[in-house]
Design a protein around this motif. Structure first.
Motif, PDB file in Angstrom:
ATOM      1  N   ASP A 222       0.887  -1.150   0.162  1.00 26.03           N
ATOM      2  CA  ASP A 222      -0.141   0.297  -0.092  1.00 26.03           C
ATOM      3  C   ASP A 222       1.238   1.294   0.016  1.00 26.03           C
ATOM      4  O   ASP A 222       0.607   2.525  -0.654  1.00 26.03           O
ATOM      5  N   GLU A 223       1.972   1.272   0.920  1.00 27.05           N
ATOM      6  CA  GLU A 223       2.563   2.420   0.841  1.00 27.05           C
ATOM      7  C   GLU A 223       2.954   2.957  -0.338  1.00 27.05           C
ATOM      8  O   GLU A 223       4.036   3.644  -0.689  1.00 27.05           O
ATOM      9  N   THR A 224       3.345   1.991  -1.311  1.00 25.26           N
ATOM     10  CA  THR A 224       4.375   2.032  -2.202  1.00 25.26           C
ATOM     11  C   THR A 224       3.210   3.206  -3.467  1.00 25.26           C
ATOM     12  O   THR A 224       4.242   3.855  -4.251  1.00 25.26           O
ATOM     13  N   GLU A 225       2.076   3.418  -3.243  1.00 26.48           N
ATOM     14  CA  GLU A 225       1.693   4.070  -4.387  1.00 26.48           C
ATOM     15  C   GLU A 225       2.227   5.818  -3.784  1.00 26.48           C
ATOM     16  O   GLU A 225       2.109   6.889  -4.283  1.00 26.48           O
ATOM     17  N   ASP A 226       2.144   6.125  -2.377  1.00 19.96           N
ATOM     18  CA  ASP A 226       2.660   6.542  -1.837  1.00 19.96           C
ATOM     19  C   ASP A 226       4.113   7.579  -2.041  1.00 19.96           C
ATOM     20  O   ASP A 226       4.547   8.928  -2.357  1.00 19.96           O
ATOM     21  N   GLN A 227       5.589   6.490  -1.939  1.00 25.00           N
ATOM     22  CA  GLN A 227       7.092   6.523  -1.909  1.00 25.00           C
ATOM     23  C   GLN A 227       7.169   6.053  -3.221  1.00 25.00           C
ATOM     24  O   GLN A 227       8.098   7.171  -3.429  1.00 25.00           O
ATOM     25  N   ILE A 228       6.198   6.270  -4.780  1.00 25.12           N
ATOM     26  CA  ILE A 228       7.233   5.831  -5.570  1.00 25.12           C
ATOM     27  C   ILE A 228       6.101   6.112  -6.956  1.00 25.12           C
ATOM     28  O   ILE A 228       4.881   5.685  -6.610  1.00 25.12           O
ATOM     29  N   LYS A 229       6.357   6.119  -8.096  1.00 24.20           N
ATOM     30  CA  LYS A 229       5.059   6.807  -9.062  1.00 24.20           C
ATOM     31  C   LYS A 229       5.912   5.101  -9.901  1.00 24.20           C
ATOM     32  O   LYS A 229       6.393   5.875 -11.203  1.00 24.20           O
ATOM     33  N   LEU A 230       4.708   4.482  -9.883  1.00 23.43           N
ATOM     34  CA  LEU A 230       5.151   3.813 -10.946  1.00 23.43           C
ATOM     35  C   LEU A 230       4.506   4.143 -12.422  1.00 23.43           C
ATOM     36  O   LEU A 230       3.753   4.799 -12.581  1.00 23.43           O
ATOM     37  N   PRO A 231       5.026   4.099 -13.085  1.00 19.06           N
ATOM     38  CA  PRO A 231       5.585   4.706 -14.806  1.00 19.06           C
ATOM     39  C   PRO A 231       4.273   3.651 -15.587  1.00 19.06           C
ATOM     40  O   PRO A 231       4.070   1.555 -15.268  1.00 19.06           O
ATOM     41  N   GLY A 232       2.678   3.843 -15.969  1.00 20.80           N
ATOM     42  CA  GLY A 232       1.965   3.402 -16.540  1.00 20.80           C
ATOM     43  C   GLY A 232       2.531   2.718 -17.760  1.00 20.80           C
ATOM     44  O   GLY A 232       3.431   2.719 -18.111  1.00 20.80           O
ATOM     45  N   SER A 233       1.577   2.091 -17.862  1.00 21.18           N
ATOM     46  CA  SER A 233       1.740   0.880 -19.097  1.00 21.18           C
ATOM     47  C   SER A 233       0.957   2.311 -21.019  1.00 21.18           C
ATOM     48  O   SER A 233       1.108   2.056 -21.595  1.00 21.18           O
ATOM     49  N   ASP A 234       0.194   3.177 -20.158  1.00 20.75           N
ATOM     50  CA  ASP A 234      -0.917   3.619 -20.621  1.00 20.75           C
ATOM     51  C   ASP A 234       0.086   4.317 -22.048  1.00 20.75           C
ATOM     52  O   ASP A 234       0.037   4.187 -23.388  1.00 20.75           O
ATOM     53  N   ASP A 235       0.954   5.551 -21.916  1.00 20.33           N
ATOM     54  CA  ASP A 235       1.841   6.175 -23.172  1.00 20.33           C
ATOM     55  C   ASP A 235       2.292   4.634 -24.324  1.00 20.33           C
ATOM     56  O   ASP A 235       3.062   4.815 -25.172  1.00 20.33           O
ATOM     57  N   SER A 236       3.165   3.148 -23.177  1.00 23.61           N
ATOM     58  CA  SER A 236       4.045   2.794 -24.277  1.00 23.61           C
ATOM     59  C   SER A 236       2.227   1.971 -25.513  1.00 23.61           C
ATOM     60  O   SER A 236       3.507   1.875 -26.524  1.00 23.61           O
TER      61      SER A 236
END
Length: 175
Positions: A97-111
């Motif tokens: 759960d904390e990962t969302e606040d700590q880092i912003k995961l790159p999404g696949s939309d741009d890809s």
């Protein structure tokens, strides 16, 4: 402590609504642009007719289309690796759960958007390469005299440019 976490989640929800509204506005603007362009092409066709076809196609353009396909293929493979890495990151970190606040995961939309652009470029490049330029007409209104206009290139950039606008606006909306 619990109340602070709830407020942070509500604020994050408001940010997502803003992102969605910005993305929706961009998509609507592109849809309006496409409608206006289609109407202008239709009116231009009715008013001016069809330009004469070019018989002598530049061999360098055909060669360029073939070599550009190799570059686009390598770029498409890189995008597929980004997609695989993005999905692996999401799968590995989905329970934290904390990962969302700590880092912003790159999404696949741009890809996915970039991959769609590359597919468009590959298809039109293959058309130019395999059919010795494809449909080519003369643009008599060009500055500096008439020039050859490749229908496949026109179609390619008519699709690629709106995709690039979506990608660049998405970057501004998310930051």
């Amino acid at each position: 402590m619990q109340r602070g976490a709830e407020e942070a989640k509500e604020a994050k929800g408001d940010e997502r609504v803003e992102e969605t509204n910005g993305a929706t506005w961009t998509m609507l603007a592109l849809l309006v642009y496409s409608g206006i362009t289609s109407f202008a092409i239709f009116v231009g066709r009715l008013a001016g007719g069809v330009s004469p076809r070019v018989q002598d196609v530049d061999d360098n353009e055909v060669w360029h289309a073939g070599t550009a396909m190799l570059l686009v293929c390598s770029a498409a493979m890189t995008e597929m690796c980004f997609l695989a890495a993005s999905s692996a990151n999401r799968e590995l970190l989905k329970d934290v759960d904390e990962t969302e606040d700590q880092i912003k995961l790159p999404g696949s939309d741009d890809s996915w958007l970039t991959l769609a652009e590359y597919v468009c470029k590959l298809l039109t490049g293959a058309y130019i390469w395999l059919f010795s330029g494809g449909v080519v007409h003369e643009d008599a209104l060009a500055l500096g005299g008439s020039r050859a206009v490749y229908a496949a290139r026109f179609a390619q950039w008519s699709v690629a440019v709106p995709i690039l606008v979506l990608i660049s606006n998405k970057a501004f909306i998310e930051s």
